[in-house]
Design a protein around this motif. Structure first.
Motif, short mmCIF file in Angstrom:
data_model
loop_
_atom_site.label_atom_id
_atom_site.label_comp_id
_atom_site.label_asym_id
_atom_site.label_seq_id
_atom_site.Cartn_x
_atom_site.Cartn_y
_atom_site.Cartn_z
N GLY A 32 0.81 -1.21 0.00
CA GLY A 32 0.00 0.00 0.00
C GLY A 32 0.85 1.26 0.00
O GLY A 32 2.08 1.22 0.04
N ARG A 48 -2.98 2.68 5.28
CA ARG A 48 -2.39 2.57 3.95
C ARG A 48 -3.50 2.52 2.89
O ARG A 48 -4.62 2.09 3.16
CB ARG A 48 -1.54 1.30 3.84
CG ARG A 48 -0.55 1.08 4.95
CD ARG A 48 0.67 1.95 4.86
NE ARG A 48 1.53 1.59 3.75
CZ ARG A 48 2.75 2.11 3.56
NH1 ARG A 48 3.23 3.02 4.42
NH2 ARG A 48 3.49 1.76 2.54
N TYR A 58 -4.53 1.56 -1.36
CA TYR A 58 -4.15 0.53 -2.32
C TYR A 58 -4.71 0.77 -3.71
O TYR A 58 -5.86 1.17 -3.88
CB TYR A 58 -4.65 -0.84 -1.83
CG TYR A 58 -3.98 -1.30 -0.57
CD1 TYR A 58 -2.87 -2.13 -0.60
CD2 TYR A 58 -4.47 -0.89 0.68
CE1 TYR A 58 -2.25 -2.54 0.57
CE2 TYR A 58 -3.87 -1.30 1.85
CZ TYR A 58 -2.75 -2.12 1.79
OH TYR A 58 -2.14 -2.52 2.95
N ALA A 62 -7.78 -4.51 -0.44
CA ALA A 62 -8.21 -3.22 0.11
C ALA A 62 -9.63 -3.14 0.61
O ALA A 62 -10.13 -2.04 0.86
CB ALA A 62 -7.98 -2.13 -0.94
#
Length: 419
Positions: A156, A259, A261, A268
């Motif tokens: 990510g 994070r 993605y 995700a």
């Protein structure tokens, strides 16, 4: 020379026998001890909460089902309160849900499981290589048998502005985990073996967009989450859920960063325990009124498509954890990512029992607990628990081999001395 040959044969026979015993013992759980022996949902969850005290887990949400009904929920947090509506990222558990979206397009005739993926792709194509990319079918992408050798693993991005396009990520993923060059390519003969591929599901994400004319997130919200009333599930970060997003932690307890993605289908999915409970009911026809996928196509996902070490391991976007009876398997998926996210979903189609666990701050707590749940329910070691036992199995083998060598040498010396 004959005497040496006899001792060599004895060593080989003992070693082979020992290897078989160790392998079968690990596979059958002959000497495995789960963290608890409590089978009843309430007592099992109490044991989970006790187990939490032995190691660091930042957040946890767990649901246990019995006979198709929610039997127990429980939560744990080291910071912001966690409940059934807290939003978690679920890492590779995303693949399990993404595959339902792909299969809906198959059901509608917009994708063909046996067709080459390249037949539908206009925005990206496989790089040239030693193997025929036309043998990469949608079935093989869903079952990790497409011959892709990307080894992805997505880490990510720290900022949304850095998130790559799908095409750029497939060509060279800038957020590839260590050990991967980030390139999605056909590196072995398609159909020859099961090899887990994050890149394969990123290709499927692109296929969904090509076939539906929508972004992957919009398609999944409209066609899958909408009918299932999973109102807090999505793949592309939505700021309106910011206050409900769980805290992320590293294994030392320090706070980690959220994070973002490109590889949404692979890594995700954002969802809640409450929404995943609705997904659980989707598998039970008595509960789900608006099924986005027919029972026939749903069960196709649970058929054996790939084996490893001769044992069934994967269907279409679905782990086959252990065989129950009559060709039925405990099915589901796990997720694991960094900063530590570990999630697990197990469903027994024979009993309609199951478990869902979402965690942050631990690399394997959810998988271990879910695999022990399988062991307690069935007396069998599931596929991921077997993998987790491999290091112990190898250590035991090495120690045993040393003992065998010492034993044979001792016998040889004793016989030589007595003569």
């Amino acid at each position: 020379m004959k005497r040496l040959l006899k001792y060599l044969i004895l060593t080989i026979v003992l070693t082979v026998s020992y290897i078989v015993i160790i392998f079968l013992g690990t596979d059958k759980g002959w000497w495995y001890t789960p963290f608890t022996h409590e089978k009843a949902p309430d007592a099992f969850v109490v044991s989970v909460q006790e187990e939490l005290q032995n190691e660091y887990v930042g957040n946890m949400a767990i649901a246990v089902f019995e006979n198709g009904k929610l039997a127990k929920e429980s939560f744990h947090s080291n910071g912001k309160t966690v409940d059934r509506n807290t939003v978690f990222q679920v890492a590779s558990l995303s693949k399990f849900v993404s595959a339902i979206g792909v299969m809906k397009l198959v059901q509608e005739g917009k994708l063909d499981l046996e067709a080459p993926a390249s037949q539908y792709l206009t925005r990206w194509q496989f790089p040239e290589g030693n193997f025929d990319s036309n043998a990469v079918t949608i079935r093989r992408l869903l079952s990790h048998t497409a011959g892709l050798t990307d080894g992805l693993g997505y880490a990510g991005f720290e900022h949304t502005k850095d998130v790559q396009s799908l095409e750029a990520s497939l060509t060279n993923a800038q957020d590839a985990d260590p050990g991967s060059d980030g390139k999605t390519a056909v590196g072995i003969l398609p159909g020859s073996e099961w090899r887990y591929s994050g890149g394969g599901f990123t290709i499927l994400q692109l296929l969904v967009e090509e076939a539906s004319g929508q972004t992957f997130d919009v398609y999944m919200r409209t066609e899958i989450f909408g009918p299932l009333q999973m109102t807090s599930s999505f793949y592309e970060w939505d700021e309106t859920f910011g206050s409900r997003l769980c805290d992320f932690y590293r294994t030392d307890g320090s706070v980690a960063q959220h994070r973002y993605y490109t590889a949404q289908a692979a890594s995700a999915l954002y969802t809640t325990l409450a929404d995943l409970e609705k997904l659980f009911y989707f598998f039970d026809g008595d509960h789900s009124n608006q099924k986005p996928l027919s029972t026939e196509f749903q069960k196709r996902m649970w058929q054996v498509e790939a084996k490893t070490l001769g044992a069934p391991i994967y269907g279409l976007g679905t782990f086959l954890y252990t065989e129950i009876e009559n060709g039925e398997y405990i099915i589901g998926h796990d997720g694991k990512n960094n900063p530590p996210i570990n999630t697990a979903f197990r469903y027994n189609p024979m009993t309609n029992n199951g478990i869902i666990i979402l965690t942050t701050g631990s690399t394997d707590f959810a998988t271990r607990i879910a695999s022990d749940w399988v062991f307690i329910q069935t007396g069998k070691i599931d596929a991921l628990l077997f993998v987790m036992q491999q290091d112990k199995m190898i250590r035991t083998f090495v120690i045993g081999l040393f003992v065998i060598l010492v034993l044979v040498i001792s016998i040889a010396l004793i016989r030589r001395t007595t003569k």
